[in-house]
Design an enzyme around this catalytic site. Structure first.
Site, PDB file in Angstrom:
ATOM      1  N   PHE A  14      -3.013  -5.975  -3.533  1.00 23.92           N
ATOM      2  CA  PHE A  14      -1.648  -6.286  -4.042  1.00 23.92           C
ATOM      3  C   PHE A  14      -0.664  -5.751  -3.092  1.00 23.92           C
ATOM      4  CE2 PHE A  14       2.010  -5.257  -6.388  1.00 23.92           C
ATOM      5  CZ  PHE A  14       2.571  -6.526  -6.714  1.00 23.92           C
TER       6      PHE A  14
ATOM      7  N   ASP B 162      -1.874  -0.039   3.226  1.00 25.49           N
ATOM      8  CA  ASP B 162      -0.693  -0.033   2.274  1.00 25.49           C
ATOM      9  C   ASP B 162      -1.293   1.115   1.324  1.00 25.49           C
ATOM     10  OD1 ASP B 162       0.274  -0.444  -0.157  1.00 25.49           O
ATOM     11  OD2 ASP B 162      -0.079  -2.584  -0.108  1.00 25.49           O
TER      12      ASP B 162
ATOM     13  N   LYS C  78       6.369   4.261  -4.345  1.00 20.99           N
ATOM     14  CA  LYS C  78       6.134   4.816  -5.584  1.00 20.99           C
ATOM     15  C   LYS C  78       6.274   6.261  -5.709  1.00 20.99           C
ATOM     16  CE  LYS C  78       3.081   1.440  -7.122  1.00 20.99           C
ATOM     17  NZ  LYS C  78       3.768   0.865  -8.356  1.00 20.99           N
TER      18      LYS C  78
END
Length: 377
Positions: free
Chosen positions: A129, A214, A243
């Site tokens: 993702f 990522d 995040k």
């Protein structure tokens, strides 16, 4: 009634937080094992973060990237210090999707800048993702994310994590890079195997490809090392972050080697709000505090994993863990919420546990105790 129907929200409204706990409007206390999906690294109402947020907001919250930004320089230095050989440059944005968009653009721009214009395709992985903007969504090899938004952007070829042959099958003369998560978060806390990652790393060096990792969910101490890829002994050309970097304040970043970073020149890319003084002030505090927490994250994470093994199959590293219960876990999420525990269900059967990095062993025991009561083992 005025919001678009884009989220399946749980029946609770939180009004404040303290440490690793959230409180709803009726005063009920909840142990948070989601942390805003790996965002609130220092938990809630952390004194240094709150003080910095208040003080910086009184001075300067935003200034255009048309001007010098010393706050960005400070945070960039901290990020590069943990990058391999301290070789790197940083671009700031506002989210993980934006960071991945920038990484995709940088990869394409790099090969154009070195005269290899045919190289533009990137190999990514099923169950990964990377975001919901068009570039990051197209890089995400999940049909449920694509549904209704076709046609996707061209330039991405999908392989299977831990299946090196599937990577070789996607490799061609137009391949520019390989983009992956060393632990797939949204995909169900799926760990990449060390041998697989080393093969991918060596392939990138042999073929002149860029390796993009990522670390939007795994980065900034989540797994017990500053960057999760450090557990595996690989050296990516590009790392993306977001995040936990801001501890709750929106900020994203791309860290790339000096050589690759040269492909971006003034006007190549930009972000109006990216790396504003307020975001960077928060990020600096988070990084400094997380660095002190790394030994604790390893210790508590190891203990957490051991306790969870009493309940079922456990995946993950540090404080990025998944408990696979072998059945739909949505009902478990609701039962847990009723008993004051916040958990998250991903990949249908995996309870994702990504708590604030400040949790202690007693919080782990509290979490496991509640889980034992609500899941039919």
């Amino acid at each position: 009634m005025y919001l678009m129907n884009t989220y399946k929200r749980l029946p609770v409204s939180f009004v404040r937080g303290e440490g690793v706990y959230l409180f709803d409007e009726k005063g009920k206390k909840y142990l948070d094992m989601v942390a805003g999906i790996a965002v609130n690294a220092l938990g809630y109402n952390h004194p240094k973060l709150v003080e910095t947020l208040c003080e910086q907001s009184k001075k300067l919250m935003h200034v255009s990237n048309l001007f010098e930004n010393p706050w960005q320089e400070e945070v960039a230095k901290l990020l590069v210090e943990h990058f391999h050989d301290k070789d790197g440059k940083v671009f700031f944005c506002n989210s993980g999707a934006e960071a991945n968009e920038a990484a995709i653009k940088l990869t394409r721009k790099y090969f154009k800048s070195v005269g290899e214009k045919q190289r533009y395709r990137i190999i990514t992985f099923y169950k990964g993702f990377h975001g919901r903007t068009y570039g990051s969504m197209s890089a995400t090899a999940q049909e449920k994310i694509h549904l209704g938004f076709e046609p996707l952007l061209d330039g991405f070829d999908y392989a299977t994590l831990n299946d090196f042959e599937s990577v070789l099958k996607q490799l061609n003369k137009n391949t520019a890079g390989i983009m992956l998560e060393v632990i797939q978060g949204e995909g169900g806390i799926n760990e990449a195997q060390v041998e697989f990652l080393h093969k991918v790393y060596e392939l990138c060096k042999k073929e002149g490809l860029l390796l993009i990792v990522d670390e939007v969910q795994t980065g900034i101490g989540r797994t017990g090392s500053f960057y999760a890829h450090q557990h595996f002994g690989i050296k990516p050309d590009i790392v993306t972050l977001a995040k936990g970097l801001g501890g709750g304040f929106p900020i994203g970043a791309v860290v790339a080697t000096d050589e690759v970073s040269k492909a971006f020149a003034p006007g190549s890319h930009g972000s109006t709000f990216g790396g504003n003084p307020l975001a960077c002030a928060c990020a600096k505090v988070v990084i400094e505090e997380v660095k002190k927490l790394l030994p604790q994250i390893i210790e508590v994470g190891t203990y957490f994993k051991k306790r969870l093994k009493e309940l079922g199959k456990v995946k993950g590293i540090g404080l990025m863990l998944g408990l696979d219960i072998g059945k739909d876990c949505q009902e478990v999420v609701l039962k847990a919420l009723d008993k004051g525990l916040i958990i998250n269900c991903t990949a249908q059967s995996v309870i994702r546990l990504v708590p604030p990095l400040i949790i202690q062993k007693e919080h782990v025991d509290e979490c496991v105790s509640i889980l034992k009561k609500i899941v039919n083992w």
